[in-house]
Design a protein around this motif. Structure first.
Motif, PDB file in Angstrom:
ATOM      1  N   ASP A  54       0.902  -1.156  -0.013  1.00  0.00           N
ATOM      2  CA  ASP A  54      -0.108   0.184  -0.152  1.00  0.00           C
ATOM      3  C   ASP A  54       1.071   1.158   0.034  1.00  0.00           C
ATOM      4  O   ASP A  54       2.010   1.186   0.519  1.00  0.00           O
ATOM      5  CB  ASP A  54      -0.774  -0.016   1.226  1.00  0.00           C
ATOM      6  CG  ASP A  54      -2.132  -1.109   1.281  1.00  0.00           C
ATOM      7  OD1 ASP A  54      -2.363  -1.521   0.213  1.00  0.00           O
ATOM      8  OD2 ASP A  54      -2.503  -1.281   2.149  1.00  0.00           O
ATOM      9  N   THR A 111       2.515  -3.011   5.305  1.00  0.00           N
ATOM     10  CA  THR A 111       1.807  -3.810   4.029  1.00  0.00           C
ATOM     11  C   THR A 111       2.976  -4.215   3.274  1.00  0.00           C
ATOM     12  O   THR A 111       2.590  -4.933   2.345  1.00  0.00           O
ATOM     13  CB  THR A 111       0.767  -3.098   3.411  1.00  0.00           C
ATOM     14  OG1 THR A 111       1.077  -1.938   2.717  1.00  0.00           O
ATOM     15  CG2 THR A 111      -0.318  -2.751   4.235  1.00  0.00           C
ATOM     16  N   LYS A 163      -2.485 -11.610   2.152  1.00  0.00           N
ATOM     17  CA  LYS A 163      -3.463 -10.435   2.522  1.00  0.00           C
ATOM     18  C   LYS A 163      -3.671  -9.261   1.574  1.00  0.00           C
ATOM     19  O   LYS A 163      -4.557  -8.742   1.034  1.00  0.00           O
ATOM     20  CB  LYS A 163      -3.069  -9.754   3.901  1.00  0.00           C
ATOM     21  CG  LYS A 163      -3.366 -10.803   5.091  1.00  0.00           C
ATOM     22  CD  LYS A 163      -3.033 -10.196   6.321  1.00  0.00           C
ATOM     23  CE  LYS A 163      -3.448 -11.073   7.508  1.00  0.00           C
ATOM     24  NZ  LYS A 163      -3.254 -10.514   8.875  1.00  0.00           N
ATOM     25  N   ALA A 171      -6.709  -8.158  -0.601  1.00  0.00           N
ATOM     26  CA  ALA A 171      -7.309  -6.979  -0.367  1.00  0.00           C
ATOM     27  C   ALA A 171      -7.427  -6.155  -1.711  1.00  0.00           C
ATOM     28  O   ALA A 171      -8.470  -5.720  -1.954  1.00  0.00           O
ATOM     29  CB  ALA A 171      -6.350  -5.881   0.673  1.00  0.00           C
ATOM     30  N   TYR A 172      -6.668  -6.290  -2.570  1.00  0.00           N
ATOM     31  CA  TYR A 172      -6.636  -5.870  -4.135  1.00  0.00           C
ATOM     32  C   TYR A 172      -7.917  -6.391  -4.620  1.00  0.00           C
ATOM     33  O   TYR A 172      -8.742  -5.820  -5.335  1.00  0.00           O
ATOM     34  CB  TYR A 172      -5.505  -6.159  -4.709  1.00  0.00           C
ATOM     35  CG  TYR A 172      -5.374  -5.447  -5.920  1.00  0.00           C
ATOM     36  CD1 TYR A 172      -4.479  -4.228  -6.109  1.00  0.00           C
ATOM     37  CD2 TYR A 172      -6.045  -5.604  -7.157  1.00  0.00           C
ATOM     38  CE1 TYR A 172      -4.507  -3.648  -7.386  1.00  0.00           C
ATOM     39  CE2 TYR A 172      -6.024  -4.997  -8.307  1.00  0.00           C
ATOM     40  CZ  TYR A 172      -5.103  -3.828  -8.374  1.00  0.00           C
ATOM     41  OH  TYR A 172      -5.149  -3.341  -9.690  1.00  0.00           O
ATOM     42  N   ARG A 228     -10.365  -7.898  -3.600  1.00  0.00           N
ATOM     43  CA  ARG A 228     -11.582  -7.232  -3.007  1.00  0.00           C
ATOM     44  C   ARG A 228     -11.991  -5.917  -3.011  1.00  0.00           C
ATOM     45  O   ARG A 228     -13.148  -5.305  -2.641  1.00  0.00           O
ATOM     46  CB  ARG A 228     -11.819  -7.985  -1.333  1.00  0.00           C
ATOM     47  CG  ARG A 228     -11.668  -9.234  -1.187  1.00  0.00           C
ATOM     48  CD  ARG A 228     -11.700  -9.460   0.561  1.00  0.00           C
ATOM     49  NE  ARG A 228     -11.696 -11.039   0.895  1.00  0.00           N
ATOM     50  CZ  ARG A 228     -12.726 -11.465   1.253  1.00  0.00           C
ATOM     51  NH1 ARG A 228     -14.030 -10.987   1.241  1.00  0.00           N
ATOM     52  NH2 ARG A 228     -12.483 -13.007   1.485  1.00  0.00           N
ATOM     53  N   SER A 280     -10.761  -3.673  -0.972  1.00  0.00           N
ATOM     54  CA  SER A 280     -11.077  -3.436   0.396  1.00  0.00           C
ATOM     55  C   SER A 280      -9.903  -2.462   1.020  1.00  0.00           C
ATOM     56  O   SER A 280      -8.816  -2.649   0.836  1.00  0.00           O
ATOM     57  CB  SER A 280     -11.031  -4.681   1.216  1.00  0.00           C
ATOM     58  OG  SER A 280     -11.079  -4.411   2.504  1.00  0.00           O
ATOM     59  N   TYR A 281     -10.433  -1.178   1.506  1.00  0.00           N
ATOM     60  CA  TYR A 281      -9.619  -0.432   2.194  1.00  0.00           C
ATOM     61  C   TYR A 281     -10.436   0.362   3.140  1.00  0.00           C
ATOM     62  O   TYR A 281      -9.800   0.743   4.258  1.00  0.00           O
ATOM     63  CB  TYR A 281      -9.199   0.655   0.874  1.00  0.00           C
ATOM     64  CG  TYR A 281      -7.855   1.365   1.485  1.00  0.00           C
ATOM     65  CD1 TYR A 281      -6.627   0.837   1.122  1.00  0.00           C
ATOM     66  CD2 TYR A 281      -8.026   2.660   2.263  1.00  0.00           C
ATOM     67  CE1 TYR A 281      -5.582   1.680   1.581  1.00  0.00           C
ATOM     68  CE2 TYR A 281      -6.807   3.214   2.576  1.00  0.00           C
ATOM     69  CZ  TYR A 281      -5.617   2.713   2.290  1.00  0.00           C
ATOM     70  OH  TYR A 281      -4.595   3.470   2.783  1.00  0.00           O
ATOM     71  N   TYR A 333      -9.939  -5.432   5.349  1.00  0.00           N
ATOM     72  CA  TYR A 333      -8.684  -4.867   5.492  1.00  0.00           C
ATOM     73  C   TYR A 333      -8.720  -3.214   5.461  1.00  0.00           C
ATOM     74  O   TYR A 333      -8.490  -2.412   4.396  1.00  0.00           O
ATOM     75  CB  TYR A 333      -8.055  -5.188   3.878  1.00  0.00           C
ATOM     76  CG  TYR A 333      -7.834  -6.611   3.619  1.00  0.00           C
ATOM     77  CD1 TYR A 333      -6.969  -7.311   4.449  1.00  0.00           C
ATOM     78  CD2 TYR A 333      -8.604  -7.404   2.935  1.00  0.00           C
ATOM     79  CE1 TYR A 333      -6.965  -8.912   4.289  1.00  0.00           C
ATOM     80  CE2 TYR A 333      -8.669  -8.898   2.688  1.00  0.00           C
ATOM     81  CZ  TYR A 333      -7.642  -9.408   3.511  1.00  0.00           C
ATOM     82  OH  TYR A 333      -7.438 -11.011   3.275  1.00  0.00           O
ATOM     83  N   ARG A 373      -8.030   0.424   6.165  1.00  0.00           N
ATOM     84  CA  ARG A 373      -6.710   1.132   6.414  1.00  0.00           C
ATOM     85  C   ARG A 373      -7.098   2.701   6.608  1.00  0.00           C
ATOM     86  O   ARG A 373      -8.502   2.850   6.330  1.00  0.00           O
ATOM     87  CB  ARG A 373      -5.833   1.056   5.112  1.00  0.00           C
ATOM     88  CG  ARG A 373      -5.538  -0.398   4.807  1.00  0.00           C
ATOM     89  CD  ARG A 373      -4.247  -0.815   5.477  1.00  0.00           C
ATOM     90  NE  ARG A 373      -3.884  -1.934   5.083  1.00  0.00           N
ATOM     91  CZ  ARG A 373      -4.242  -3.030   5.643  1.00  0.00           C
ATOM     92  NH1 ARG A 373      -5.061  -3.530   6.507  1.00  0.00           N
ATOM     93  NH2 ARG A 373      -3.519  -4.376   5.110  1.00  0.00           N
TER      94      ARG A 373
END
Length: 415
Positions: free
Chosen positions: A162, A332, A354, A358-359, A361, A363-364, A369, A371
């Protein structure tokens, strides 16, 4: 005597803890169950949505400055859906978020936007309004072509991180206006476009290699954001930073008793003037909460370690020493400093899994995940994600020679 008093005090303290145990346990359970409830209703909210991936294919010539993309992005400032406590806490609703993605699939460079299908018409209308000769169409998710998991990691190698800002949100990155790309002269655009190094890096991928950049965005609501516990006041920080810089150039000379205090402004240094002007301009723009990550991946026999520093240096041109920039988030980063820090690479492999998940999905902003987001204005976002002109001569950069379909009718003229 002192020992007896200490023993009595300790005994009294323990008795009170035991006596109050039901209260503390109930309070703790309420806290845990409330967070479980929020996680559940948000997961249900996202599960019931349909997300799609849109690819944007560009014409042979893009005679627009990045300001056109800034207008497109302004149209993605969607804040509806979470205005009431009932929406946020009972129904689990959150405002829309999008994923802007620049991807190389074995050197084939592509622009993607991932969105809620419900918002597909808005995304398409905004793009066609500024780029009428582009093509936008739904495509399968390219991440599904890489089976990187506990079993697949023996076939694919992954490196990524990240990105976070090098300074507080108040400091802007070096933008297309700083590069002089707000001008309409085509030669200047072709000569100085800062996105070119990023595209060249993506275009350098070979057979069996891929590189992915992902910028997740949602409308920034500053200190009024009730869907997150992160501190939110980037505009206040910006004004405070300006005041602190300006204060260096004022002084109050001592005078005779009763004389009014005077102040004198001194000429600012060129460096401070650049910072103040950039922050002032930033405060007049719309802003997004953002998260950014990059991944280089390849089949084990095709993995080239020299592409690892390229993943990070491809975004260096958006940085300036006196302004802001991007750096890897060490929490990360899929790397380690010394061999003895991680037995058999257990932690590194877990980070890789992970990061990839995360990428995939996107998800952030929320679990699993979550952040802390940083803030970028529309001007900053349009700098790191815009459609380049003829300067991008990457051999496999996908462009269309002629229009295959007309944009939808009744499109808005501007953003």
């Amino acid at each position: 005597m002192a020992a007896a008093f200490l023993a009595q005090t300790l005994d009294f303290f323990i008795q009170n803890i035991i006596f109050m145990a039901p209260f503390w346990i109930a309070l703790g359970l309420t806290y845990v169950l409330w967070h479980v409830w929020i996680y559940y209703v948000r997961a249900k909210f996202f599960f019931e949505k349909e997300f799609i991936l849109l690819e944007i294919k560009l014409p042979e010539e893009v005679l627009k400055t990045p300001q056109a993309m800034e207008i497109v992005l302004t149209g993605l400032l969607q804040t509806a859906g979470e205005s009431t406590w009932y929406d946020r806490r009972i129904l689990g609703k959150v405002r829309a978020y999008f994923s802007l993605e620049l991807v190389s699939l074995e050197g084939d460079v592509k622009f993607f936007i991932r969105t809620d299908k419900f918002l597909q018409p808005i995304v398409e209308n905004q793009i066609y309004s500024q780029y009428p000769n582009a093509e936008v169409f739904e495509v399968p998710d390219y991440t599904s072509s890489v089976p990187y998991n506990i079993q697949g990691k023996d076939v694919w190698s992954v490196w990524g991180t990240d990105f976070v800002l090098t300074k507080p949100d108040a400091y802007p990155i070096k933008t297309y206006i700083d590069y002089g790309l707000d001008k309409s002269v085509r030669d200047d655009i072709e000569k100085n476009d800062p996105i070119t190094p990023l595209l060249e890096y993506l275009g350098s991928m070979r057979t069996g290699e891929q590189a992915w950049y992902q910028i997740l965005i949602r409308a920034n609501k500053d200190e009024d954001d009730l869907t997150t516990f992160w501190d939110r006041d980037w505009k206040g920080e910006g004004q405070k930073t300006i005041d602190e810089i300006m204060a260096k150039y004022k002084y109050s000379p001592e005078g005779d008793e009763g004389e009014e205090e005077k102040s004198k402004g001194m000429l600012m240094s060129p460096g401070d003037k650049v910072v103040v002007d950039a922050i002032y301009r930033s405060l007049t723009k719309h802003a997004f909460d953002c998260g950014m990550r990059g991944i280089y991946l390849a089949k084990n026999d095709r993995f080239r370690p020299q592409n690892i520093p390229g993943l990070m240096s491809a975004v260096k041109q958006f940085s300036a020493p006196n302004l802001n920039g991007f750096k890897p988030n060490m929490k990360t980063l899929t790397d380690k400093n010394y061999p003895w820090q991680d037995y058999k690479d257990i932690r590194v492999n877990l980070r890789k899994l992970k990061l990839f998940d995360a990428y995939r999905r996107r998800s952030y902003f929320f679990s699993p995940y979550e952040r802390k987001p940083f803030v970028l204005t529309t001007e900053e976002l349009a700098t790191i994600y815009h459609f380049p002109g003829g300067v991008a001569q990457t051999p496999t950069f996908g462009r269309i020679g002629s229009r295959k379909a007309e944009p939808p009718v009744n499109l808005p003229i501007g953003g």
